[in-house]
Scaffold this motif. Structure first.
Motif, short mmCIF file in Angstrom:
data_model
loop_
_atom_site.label_atom_id
_atom_site.label_comp_id
_atom_site.label_asym_id
_atom_site.label_seq_id
_atom_site.Cartn_x
_atom_site.Cartn_y
_atom_site.Cartn_z
N GLY A 147 0.82 -1.27 -0.01
CA GLY A 147 -0.08 0.10 -0.06
C GLY A 147 0.76 1.34 0.02
N LEU A 148 0.30 2.41 -0.32
CA LEU A 148 1.01 3.63 -0.48
C LEU A 148 0.53 4.30 0.99
CD1 LEU A 148 0.14 4.74 -3.87
CD2 LEU A 148 2.23 3.55 -3.36
N SER A 149 1.64 5.30 1.31
CA SER A 149 1.22 5.94 2.61
C SER A 149 1.81 7.37 2.41
CB SER A 149 2.39 5.27 3.41
OG SER A 149 3.60 5.38 3.26
N GLY A 150 1.04 8.18 3.53
CA GLY A 150 1.44 9.42 3.55
C GLY A 150 1.71 9.75 5.05
N THR A 151 2.50 10.71 5.43
CA THR A 151 2.46 11.04 6.81
C THR A 151 2.36 12.58 7.03
OG1 THR A 151 5.14 11.49 6.54
CG2 THR A 151 4.35 8.99 7.08
N THR A 152 2.26 12.77 8.42
CA THR A 152 2.26 14.10 9.03
C THR A 152 2.63 14.30 10.19
OG1 THR A 152 0.48 16.00 9.16
CG2 THR A 152 -0.24 13.70 9.67
N THR A 153 2.87 15.47 10.70
CA THR A 153 3.29 15.70 12.15
C THR A 153 2.15 16.30 12.93
OG1 THR A 153 4.33 17.57 11.58
CG2 THR A 153 5.52 15.65 11.36
N VAL A 154 2.19 15.94 14.23
CA VAL A 154 1.51 16.56 15.31
C VAL A 154 2.28 17.14 16.38
CG1 VAL A 154 -0.74 16.49 17.03
CG2 VAL A 154 -0.67 15.02 14.64
N THR A 155 2.28 18.45 16.54
CA THR A 155 3.03 18.89 17.80
C THR A 155 2.14 19.01 18.74
OG1 THR A 155 4.47 20.23 16.05
CG2 THR A 155 4.52 20.88 18.41
N VAL A 156 2.29 18.12 19.68
CA VAL A 156 1.34 18.26 20.89
C VAL A 156 2.25 19.17 21.86
CG1 VAL A 156 0.22 16.70 22.67
CG2 VAL A 156 0.58 15.77 20.32
N LYS A 157 1.53 20.08 22.44
CA LYS A 157 1.76 20.80 23.65
C LYS A 157 1.36 20.36 24.74
CE LYS A 157 3.34 24.70 20.60
NZ LYS A 157 3.14 26.09 20.22
#
Length: 541
Positions: free
Chosen positions: A272-282
């Motif tokens: 499968g193909l994938s994509g990523t993202t970031t979450v900055t948790v404060k």
């Protein structure tokens, strides 16, 4: 007229990269008596008149499956959608790819039949050989750009240009392949969560989109996973909701985390193909830290000459929390100091000030305790100890060379008028507060307060006498300033006001307030009253 779907040597559904029928007829299955009827004489697709001969058949005569498919049309009910076929997207060949063929039973192979293709992409995306009816696709197709093409096929007589039979409409659908990775259109994300939050506390929901066809296969079925941050967080694989995974994330230890999330299509399976993202948790602050003095004891000093309001010193406390959670209140605990000192909090610092004057000769030092506390406490964290702290304060009073100190702040004296010079008025006294002695004090009268030099003062004793006769009727009060100067230190000077009242004596006879005149008749008798009022005054009190 028949639309012929082009086949590969293997089953189109699994092997052919550019075209496949919707369904494949099982040519080896016996469909029973019903299937022996001619399908073209039964239920007909609603494509208009003259479409009885339209169907899907192999264009490659060497393809045994296609041959069987054509032969079986006379005895088997069609189980496919015969007026549409598929082209797999993104296929690119070295030359235009044959995807199907138009054919009519009216074509006698004498060269008089001409095939015409009209509709979406006709002449550009799709071209037809007007002699053979072969349909080619000229370029790779993108389902996400356009997922179907509606075309109209017509067979005409070349000489008369008349249609040999009514036109037929058919659809070419672009079959999806997994060529689009998931995309987090709203990323990167930023979110907050309170520190010390319980396990499973929801933080944020991330959402990825996949441009592939969600109705076909698993190309657009997404699964969310964590690539980075698994130690502290978890993500729901189906919803993309990010949650806390540990209960003791402490903002004071680490206030921000970078989480890397992945969305993978094909249900998360291999390939499968994938994509990523970031979450900055404060982490946001909660009141989980009690205040603490930076030291347990402070020592200060103050001169006995300091006036009320003077700053004695500053003490400080720390609170690792933020904002309202770090607000501190300072208090001087009740003790022997009474109200001698004040304390005022400024942020995480407190200022101790003098509230009343101190005297070294009376008391040389003060000791007391101060307390700092959080006015707002979160009961969840009371186990971390009392949210207050105490410290000891010692203030030493410094001896100073003080000026003479009069026995009173103001003196009131009196003397009778007309008393001959050197008449005693009264006495002032002062003491050296450092030694308690009086014999080193010299007294004098400020000449500006007694410009007529009506009074004298004995320098050693402070006895005030008159220098001339005073007249109460002239001046009732005399205000003079007496100066006390320390003999061994002339710079140490004190002043005091002496108010002297002149007492009245009966030294003034009554008199008319002005000159009066009156008139009487020469005929007036003795004892006759003259109606005239006289005003008599006496300047004495």
């Amino acid at each position: 007229m028949a639309v012929t779907q082009s086949h590969a040597e293997l089953d189109n559904q699994t092997a052919f990269p550019y075209a496949s029928p919707v369904t494949t007829l099982d040519i080896n299955r016996d469909h029973g008596p019903e299937t022996r009827n001619n399908p073209l004489s039964g239920d007909k697709p609603a494509l208009g008149k003259g479409l009885d001969n339209l169907g899907i058949q192999g264009s490659d005569s060497a393809d045994s499956k296609s041959k069987h498919l054509i032969r079986s049309r006379s005895r088997s009910r069609r189980s496919w959608i015969w007026n549409q076929f598929f082209v797999i997207e993104e296929y690119a060949g070295p030359e235009p790819v044959l995807i199907g063929r138009l054919h009519t039973d009216m074509d006698r192979n004498d060269g008089r039949t001409k095939y015409v293709l009209q509709g979406d992409g006709a002449g550009s995306v799709f071209v037809i050989d007007d002699k053979t009816g072969n349909i080619h696709v000229t370029k790779p197709l993108d389902r996400e750009e356009k997922d179907e093409y509606r075309l109209i096929a017509t067979a005409t007589d070349k000489q008369t240009n008349r249609a040999l039979e009514p036109s037929s409409e058919f659809i070419i659908r672009v079959q999806d392949i997994n060529d689009n990775p998931p995309v987090f259109e709203a990323g990167p994300y930023s979110a907050t969560v309170p520190e010390m939050a319980n396990i499973g506390t929801s933080i944020i929901q991330v959402t990825a989109t996949d441009a592939d066809d969600p109705t076909y296969g698993n190309s657009a079925r997404l699964v969310y996973t964590l690539v980075q941050g698994q130690q502290y967080f978890s993500v729901d694989p189906q919803t993309g909701i990010l949650r806390t995974a540990v209960p003791d994330m402490d903002r004071e230890a680490q206030d921000q985390y970078m989480v890397l999330l992945q969305a993978k299509d094909m249900g998360g399976h291999l390939g499968g193909l994938s994509g990523t993202t970031t979450v900055t948790v404060k982490l946001t602050d909660v009141n989980d830290n009690p205040p603490r003095f930076t030291q347990s004891m402070w020592s200060f000093s103050v001169s006995e000459l300091a006036i009320p309001g003077a700053e004695i010193g500053r003490i400080s406390a720390t609170d690792a929390d933020l904002g309202e959670n770090a607000r501190l209140d300072y208090t001087i605990l009740e003790g022997e100091t009474g109200d001698t000192f004040n304390i005022t909090g400024v942020n995480q610092e407190a200022v101790i000030t003098l509230n009343k004057a101190v005297d070294y000769e009376s008391r040389s030092s003060y000791s007391f305790s101060v307390e700092v506390l959080n006015p707002i406490v979160d009961p969840r964290f009371l186990r971390r100890g009392p949210f207050k702290d105490r410290a000891s304060i010692r203030v030493a009073v410094l001896d100073a060379d003080e000026p003479p100190r009069f026995s009173r702040n103001r003196y009131h004296m009196d003397v009778s008028e007309n008393c001959p010079p050197a008449c005693t008025v009264g006495r002032v006294s002062a003491v050296d507060p450092d030694t308690g002695l009086t014999n080193n004090i010299r007294f004098s009268i400020d000449p500006q307060s007694d410009p007529e030099a009506l009074f004298r003062i004995t320098p050693d004793t402070g006895l005030i006498t008159t220098a001339m006769i005073l007249d109460r009727e002239r001046e009732h009060w005399h205000n003079i300033t007496v100066i006390a100067t320390q003999r061994d230190n002339p710079g140490q000077v004190s002043r005091v006001l002496v108010a002297i009242e002149t007492l009245d004596l009966n030294d003034n006879a009554p008199e008319l307030d002005r000159q009066y005149t009156t008139a009487m008749c020469d005929s007036s008798s003795i004892g006759q009253v003259s109606r005239k009022s006289l005003c008599i005054i006496d300047n004495d009190e």
